[in-house]
Design a protein around this motif. Structure first.
Motif, PDB file in Angstrom:
ATOM      1  N   LYS A  83       0.828  -1.211   0.000  1.00 32.67           N
ATOM      2  CA  LYS A  83       0.000   0.000   0.000  1.00 32.67           C
ATOM      3  C   LYS A  83       0.867   1.269   0.000  1.00 32.67           C
ATOM      4  CE  LYS A  83      -2.012  -1.309   3.856  1.00 32.67           C
ATOM      5  NZ  LYS A  83      -1.227  -2.546   4.124  1.00 32.67           N
ATOM      6  N   SER A  84       1.811   1.328   0.931  1.00 33.34           N
ATOM      7  CA  SER A  84       2.674   2.530   0.988  1.00 33.34           C
ATOM      8  C   SER A  84       3.571   2.599  -0.241  1.00 33.34           C
ATOM      9  CB  SER A  84       3.524   2.517   2.265  1.00 33.34           C
ATOM     10  OG  SER A  84       2.693   2.609   3.401  1.00 33.34           O
ATOM     11  N   THR A  85       4.010   1.454  -0.724  1.00 30.31           N
ATOM     12  CA  THR A  85       4.813   1.436  -1.953  1.00 30.31           C
ATOM     13  C   THR A  85       4.018   2.029  -3.111  1.00 30.31           C
ATOM     14  OG1 THR A  85       6.046  -0.500  -1.206  1.00 30.31           O
ATOM     15  CG2 THR A  85       6.049  -0.074  -3.577  1.00 30.31           C
TER      16      THR A  85
ATOM     17  N   ALA B  15      -3.632   9.718   1.493  1.00 25.78           N
ATOM     18  CA  ALA B  15      -3.517   9.705   2.954  1.00 25.78           C
ATOM     19  C   ALA B  15      -3.157   8.296   3.417  1.00 25.78           C
ATOM     20  CB  ALA B  15      -4.824  10.167   3.589  1.00 25.78           C
ATOM     21  N   ASP B  16      -1.946   8.167   3.959  1.00 24.92           N
ATOM     22  CA  ASP B  16      -1.464   6.845   4.372  1.00 24.92           C
ATOM     23  C   ASP B  16      -1.675   6.652   5.871  1.00 24.92           C
ATOM     24  OD1 ASP B  16      -0.252   4.397   4.573  1.00 24.92           O
ATOM     25  OD2 ASP B  16       1.608   4.986   3.588  1.00 24.92           O
ATOM     26  N   GLU B  17      -2.675   5.877   6.209  1.00 26.19           N
ATOM     27  CA  GLU B  17      -3.014   5.560   7.602  1.00 26.19           C
ATOM     28  C   GLU B  17      -3.150   6.806   8.484  1.00 26.19           C
ATOM     29  OE1 GLU B  17      -1.114   2.229   9.367  1.00 26.19           O
ATOM     30  OE2 GLU B  17      -0.545   1.357   7.445  1.00 26.19           O
ATOM     31  N   PRO B  18      -4.005   7.746   8.073  1.00 23.35           N
ATOM     32  CA  PRO B  18      -4.165   8.964   8.872  1.00 23.35           C
ATOM     33  C   PRO B  18      -4.796   8.698  10.240  1.00 23.35           C
ATOM     34  CG  PRO B  18      -5.859   8.874   7.180  1.00 23.35           C
ATOM     35  CD  PRO B  18      -4.902   7.743   6.893  1.00 23.35           C
TER      36      PRO B  18
END
Ligand code: ADP
Ligand code: MG
Length: 240
Positions: A42-44, A160-163
């Motif tokens: 996901k972050s990649t 938005a990554d794991e806000p």
């Protein structure tokens, strides 16, 4: 035309296939969530879209423009902003001044800086805290600050990554409300989030990554009952 198109995207880290042949498109004005177990990629995916990492194969287009291989600052200038998982404010500046930085260096350049800053603060429910030093904010408020700073750049697409990571239920609900307000104000949102009730509630669409592969893509209700998705989360072998 979709706002963002990801076509046959792959990313290898030495031997590891972090993203394998993933294709999807994001429509303007929507909230799309990307979910999947830890290490799913996901972050990649965000790192590839924002140009922080070079891709191995495939293509990414934003407003039909090929952004594959572009520098991060050029991609940001096109209107793609990322809210980081770890808020990194200028602690000695006020909340207003922190968000103003986004407005100053944003897509439109230093134009209507004060009004843009105020609007971003309002959307992120931070207007009342504008004159407080950033160092006085709670963890939940710092996450709002990151979103405000990102949208102050006049981005059209917010990643938005794991806000909501580490936030309590009240703070999580407040952050989800902010994302909804942001979308209502014309910013398309792609969200990586683990809290399933929030994902189900806020998303128009859900993409599921598992070990770098896109295993489901559809409305939240359809995805939630997909046997492949359930198997991926429960860790069943040979899920597909
Ligand atoms: P997620 O965000 O879904 O938890 P990541 O995208 O962070 O997953 O990671 C996907 C896989 O790629 C993991 O196996 C991770 O260890 C690996 N990975 C991520 N970034 C790097 C990197 N910069 N170098 C090497 N491996 C990486
Ligand atoms: Mg991640």
């Amino acid at each position: 035309m979709s706002l963002l198109e990801v076509e046959r995207l792959s990313k290898n880290f030495r031997g590891l296939a972090a993203i394998s042949d993933v294709s999807f498109a994001i429509e303007a004005g929507t909230i799309t969530s990307i979910i999947g177990p830890n290490g799913a990629g996901k972050s990649t995916m965000f790192n590839l879209i924002t140009g922080y990492l070079p891709l191995t194969a495939g293509e990414i287009r934003y407003r039909a423009l090929r952004i594959t291989g572009m520098a991060t600052n050029r991609i940001a200038a096109l209107g793609i902003a990322r809210a980081f998982q770890i808020a990194r404010p200028f602690r000695d500046l006020t909340v207003f001044e922190n968000v103003r930085v986004g407005a100053l260096f944003g897509k439109a350049g230093p134009r209507d800086v004060e009004a843009t800053t105020r609007r971003a603060l309002e959307l992120a429910s931070l207007a009342a805290l504008a004159e407080q030093p950033a160092s006085s904010l709670t963890v939940g408020q710092l996450r709002h600050l990151e979103v405000a700073r990102a949208i102050a750049t006049r981005a059209d697409l917010l990643l938005a990554d794991e806000p909501c990571a580490g936030l309590n239920p009240t703070e999580t609900a407040a952050m989800i409300d902010v994302l909804r307000q942001v979308r209502t104000n014309g910013v398309t949102v792609v969200l990586v989030e683990h809290d399933m009730p929030s994902v189900m509630e806020v998303s128009d669409r859900v993409l599921v990554l598992d070990a770098g592969r896109l295993i489901a893509d559809g409305p939240p209700k359809t995805v939630a009952t997909d046997p492949k998705v359930i198997a991926a989360y429960l860790g069943t072998p040979d899920a597909a």
